[in-house]
Design a protein around this motif. Sequence first.
Motif, PDB file in Angstrom:
ATOM      1  N   ARG A  12       0.815  -1.218   0.000  1.00 58.06           N
ATOM      2  CA  ARG A  12       0.000   0.000   0.000  1.00 58.06           C
ATOM      3  C   ARG A  12       0.848   1.267   0.000  1.00 58.06           C
ATOM      4  O   ARG A  12       0.459   2.277  -0.572  1.00 58.06           O
ATOM      5  CB  ARG A  12      -0.906   0.029   1.230  1.00 58.06           C
ATOM      6  CG  ARG A  12      -2.039  -0.932   1.179  1.00 58.06           C
ATOM      7  CD  ARG A  12      -2.910  -0.811   2.404  1.00 58.06           C
ATOM      8  NE  ARG A  12      -3.943  -1.835   2.389  1.00 58.06           N
ATOM      9  CZ  ARG A  12      -4.722  -2.106   3.402  1.00 58.06           C
ATOM     10  NH1 ARG A  12      -4.621  -1.434   4.515  1.00 58.06           N
ATOM     11  NH2 ARG A  12      -5.627  -3.056   3.308  1.00 58.06           N
ATOM     12  N   TYR A  13       1.993   1.217   0.659  1.00 57.90           N
ATOM     13  CA  TYR A  13       2.748   2.450   0.900  1.00 57.90           C
ATOM     14  C   TYR A  13       4.144   2.453   0.295  1.00 57.90           C
ATOM     15  O   TYR A  13       4.949   3.307   0.627  1.00 57.90           O
ATOM     16  CB  TYR A  13       2.813   2.727   2.410  1.00 57.90           C
ATOM     17  CG  TYR A  13       1.430   2.930   2.966  1.00 57.90           C
ATOM     18  CD1 TYR A  13       0.731   4.103   2.700  1.00 57.90           C
ATOM     19  CD2 TYR A  13       0.791   1.934   3.690  1.00 57.90           C
ATOM     20  CE1 TYR A  13      -0.556   4.283   3.162  1.00 57.90           C
ATOM     21  CE2 TYR A  13      -0.500   2.109   4.153  1.00 57.90           C
ATOM     22  CZ  TYR A  13      -1.159   3.279   3.892  1.00 57.90           C
ATOM     23  OH  TYR A  13      -2.442   3.459   4.333  1.00 57.90           O
ATOM     24  N   GLU A  14       4.402   1.540  -0.624  1.00 54.92           N
ATOM     25  CA  GLU A  14       5.719   1.474  -1.253  1.00 54.92           C
ATOM     26  C   GLU A  14       6.126   2.822  -1.869  1.00 54.92           C
ATOM     27  O   GLU A  14       7.237   3.303  -1.653  1.00 54.92           O
ATOM     28  CB  GLU A  14       5.726   0.379  -2.320  1.00 54.92           C
ATOM     29  CG  GLU A  14       7.000   0.312  -3.117  1.00 54.92           C
ATOM     30  CD  GLU A  14       6.920  -0.708  -4.243  1.00 54.92           C
ATOM     31  OE1 GLU A  14       7.955  -0.894  -4.890  1.00 54.92           O
ATOM     32  OE2 GLU A  14       5.844  -1.292  -4.480  1.00 54.92           O
ATOM     33  N   ASP A  15       5.233   3.411  -2.627  1.00 55.70           N
ATOM     34  CA  ASP A  15       5.550   4.689  -3.272  1.00 55.70           C
ATOM     35  C   ASP A  15       5.788   5.788  -2.243  1.00 55.70           C
ATOM     36  O   ASP A  15       6.709   6.594  -2.387  1.00 55.70           O
ATOM     37  CB  ASP A  15       4.419   5.110  -4.212  1.00 55.70           C
ATOM     38  CG  ASP A  15       4.323   4.218  -5.437  1.00 55.70           C
ATOM     39  OD1 ASP A  15       5.334   3.586  -5.807  1.00 55.70           O
ATOM     40  OD2 ASP A  15       3.235   4.153  -6.023  1.00 55.70           O
ATOM     41  N   LEU A  16       4.968   5.822  -1.202  1.00 56.90           N
ATOM     42  CA  LEU A  16       5.126   6.852  -0.175  1.00 56.90           C
ATOM     43  C   LEU A  16       6.437   6.677   0.581  1.00 56.90           C
ATOM     44  O   LEU A  16       7.100   7.660   0.913  1.00 56.90           O
ATOM     45  CB  LEU A  16       3.944   6.826   0.793  1.00 56.90           C
ATOM     46  CG  LEU A  16       3.951   7.895   1.879  1.00 56.90           C
ATOM     47  CD1 LEU A  16       4.019   9.299   1.277  1.00 56.90           C
ATOM     48  CD2 LEU A  16       2.732   7.749   2.773  1.00 56.90           C
ATOM     49  N   VAL A  17       6.855   5.445   0.806  1.00 50.67           N
ATOM     50  CA  VAL A  17       8.134   5.205   1.486  1.00 50.67           C
ATOM     51  C   VAL A  17       9.274   5.757   0.629  1.00 50.67           C
ATOM     52  O   VAL A  17      10.189   6.410   1.146  1.00 50.67           O
ATOM     53  CB  VAL A  17       8.327   3.707   1.800  1.00 50.67           C
ATOM     54  CG1 VAL A  17       9.752   3.418   2.256  1.00 50.67           C
ATOM     55  CG2 VAL A  17       7.328   3.263   2.866  1.00 50.67           C
ATOM     56  N   ARG A  18       9.211   5.538  -0.673  1.00 51.90           N
ATOM     57  CA  ARG A  18      10.247   6.093  -1.566  1.00 51.90           C
ATOM     58  C   ARG A  18      10.263   7.624  -1.491  1.00 51.90           C
ATOM     59  O   ARG A  18      11.322   8.239  -1.455  1.00 51.90           O
ATOM     60  CB  ARG A  18      10.001   5.650  -2.999  1.00 51.90           C
ATOM     61  CG  ARG A  18      10.507   4.287  -3.278  1.00 51.90           C
ATOM     62  CD  ARG A  18      10.635   4.058  -4.796  1.00 51.90           C
ATOM     63  NE  ARG A  18      10.525   2.651  -5.027  1.00 51.90           N
ATOM     64  CZ  ARG A  18       9.491   2.060  -5.610  1.00 51.90           C
ATOM     65  NH1 ARG A  18       8.502   2.762  -6.087  1.00 51.90           N
ATOM     66  NH2 ARG A  18       9.458   0.764  -5.759  1.00 51.90           N
ATOM     67  N   VAL A  19       9.080   8.218  -1.483  1.00 51.24           N
ATOM     68  CA  VAL A  19       8.980   9.677  -1.376  1.00 51.24           C
ATOM     69  C   VAL A  19       9.581  10.150  -0.058  1.00 51.24           C
ATOM     70  O   VAL A  19      10.341  11.122  -0.021  1.00 51.24           O
ATOM     71  CB  VAL A  19       7.512  10.146  -1.506  1.00 51.24           C
ATOM     72  CG1 VAL A  19       7.361  11.617  -1.138  1.00 51.24           C
ATOM     73  CG2 VAL A  19       7.006   9.893  -2.912  1.00 51.24           C
ATOM     74  N   MET A  20       9.269   9.457   1.030  1.00 49.33           N
ATOM     75  CA  MET A  20       9.786   9.852   2.352  1.00 49.33           C
ATOM     76  C   MET A  20      11.313   9.820   2.382  1.00 49.33           C
ATOM     77  O   MET A  20      11.950  10.741   2.888  1.00 49.33           O
ATOM     78  CB  MET A  20       9.248   8.913   3.449  1.00 49.33           C
ATOM     79  CG  MET A  20       7.782   9.063   3.708  1.00 49.33           C
ATOM     80  SD  MET A  20       7.089   7.979   4.996  1.00 49.33           S
ATOM     81  CE  MET A  20       8.167   6.597   5.101  1.00 49.33           C
ATOM     82  N   ILE A  21      11.883   8.765   1.848  1.00 50.13           N
ATOM     83  CA  ILE A  21      13.339   8.630   1.863  1.00 50.13           C
ATOM     84  C   ILE A  21      13.987   9.716   1.023  1.00 50.13           C
ATOM     85  O   ILE A  21      14.966  10.344   1.431  1.00 50.13           O
ATOM     86  CB  ILE A  21      13.750   7.220   1.393  1.00 50.13           C
ATOM     87  CG1 ILE A  21      13.307   6.197   2.457  1.00 50.13           C
ATOM     88  CG2 ILE A  21      15.245   7.134   1.136  1.00 50.13           C
ATOM     89  CD1 ILE A  21      13.378   4.757   2.005  1.00 50.13           C
ATOM     90  N   THR A  22      13.427   9.978  -0.154  1.00 50.68           N
ATOM     91  CA  THR A  22      13.950  11.043  -1.008  1.00 50.68           C
ATOM     92  C   THR A  22      13.811  12.405  -0.334  1.00 50.68           C
ATOM     93  O   THR A  22      14.744  13.207  -0.336  1.00 50.68           O
ATOM     94  CB  THR A  22      13.194  11.057  -2.355  1.00 50.68           C
ATOM     95  OG1 THR A  22      13.338   9.784  -2.965  1.00 50.68           O
ATOM     96  CG2 THR A  22      13.733  12.135  -3.278  1.00 50.68           C
ATOM     97  N   ALA A  23      12.653  12.659   0.239  1.00 49.93           N
ATOM     98  CA  ALA A  23      12.417  13.937   0.920  1.00 49.93           C
ATOM     99  C   ALA A  23      13.359  14.115   2.105  1.00 49.93           C
ATOM    100  O   ALA A  23      13.862  15.213   2.353  1.00 49.93           O
ATOM    101  CB  ALA A  23      10.965  14.023   1.378  1.00 49.93           C
ATOM    102  N   ALA A  24      13.622  13.035   2.825  1.00 49.67           N
ATOM    103  CA  ALA A  24      14.512  13.111   3.991  1.00 49.67           C
ATOM    104  C   ALA A  24      15.924  13.505   3.583  1.00 49.67           C
ATOM    105  O   ALA A  24      16.635  14.161   4.347  1.00 49.67           O
ATOM    106  CB  ALA A  24      14.521  11.782   4.732  1.00 49.67           C
ATOM    107  N   ALA A  25      16.316  13.140   2.380  1.00 48.79           N
ATOM    108  CA  ALA A  25      17.643  13.523   1.887  1.00 48.79           C
ATOM    109  C   ALA A  25      17.699  14.998   1.500  1.00 48.79           C
ATOM    110  O   ALA A  25      18.776  15.586   1.436  1.00 48.79           O
ATOM    111  CB  ALA A  25      18.022  12.658   0.689  1.00 48.79           C
ATOM    112  N   LEU A  26      16.534  15.609   1.262  1.00 50.55           N
ATOM    113  CA  LEU A  26      16.480  16.985   0.784  1.00 50.55           C
ATOM    114  C   LEU A  26      16.162  18.025   1.849  1.00 50.55           C
ATOM    115  O   LEU A  26      16.609  19.164   1.740  1.00 50.55           O
ATOM    116  CB  LEU A  26      15.419  17.102  -0.327  1.00 50.55           C
ATOM    117  CG  LEU A  26      15.651  16.264  -1.571  1.00 50.55           C
ATOM    118  CD1 LEU A  26      14.440  16.346  -2.482  1.00 50.55           C
ATOM    119  CD2 LEU A  26      16.910  16.718  -2.291  1.00 50.55           C
TER     120      LEU A  26
END
Length: 149
Positions: free
Chosen positions: A118-132
């Motif tokens: 359900r949240y695979e895409d959101l997890v990717r977004v979170m990780i990318t956002a955390a780097a920024l």
Amino acid sequence: MDGETMTTHISDCGQTWKAVRRNRAADARSAVLAAATRLFVHRGYGNVTVTDIAREAGTAVPAVYAGARGKAAILTTLIDEGSHDPIVEWALDAVRACGDPGEVITLLVHGIRVDNERYEDLVRVMITAAALEDAARQTLVLQSGFAIL
């Protein structure tokens, strides 16, 4: 119409108007969150602006800030809503009620798989956002309990 009836009618209209406003605000918030999710997933968190979110949601930029408090707050809301998915509580309740270790593993694997799907895409977004962004990094740390370097 006598004075008392008119006062009651006006009062009823005021209550109805408040309910309509609450519903519109909830609908606008949902539209903003859905638009942000789509844009974050397809373009990447760092490539999306509040203006993009407003345009995608069909609302004005000030409405996004008023209802969602900006891009980082939207991400925080998405993470928070994902972490409160009923599958998590269902899996934990099922594990607590189960006495068979093999079944416990099966239940946990099922809950984790459903949650991840359900949240695979959101997890990717979170990780990318955390780097920024520091704000996104802090949200991810608070929600996950893990430190991110």
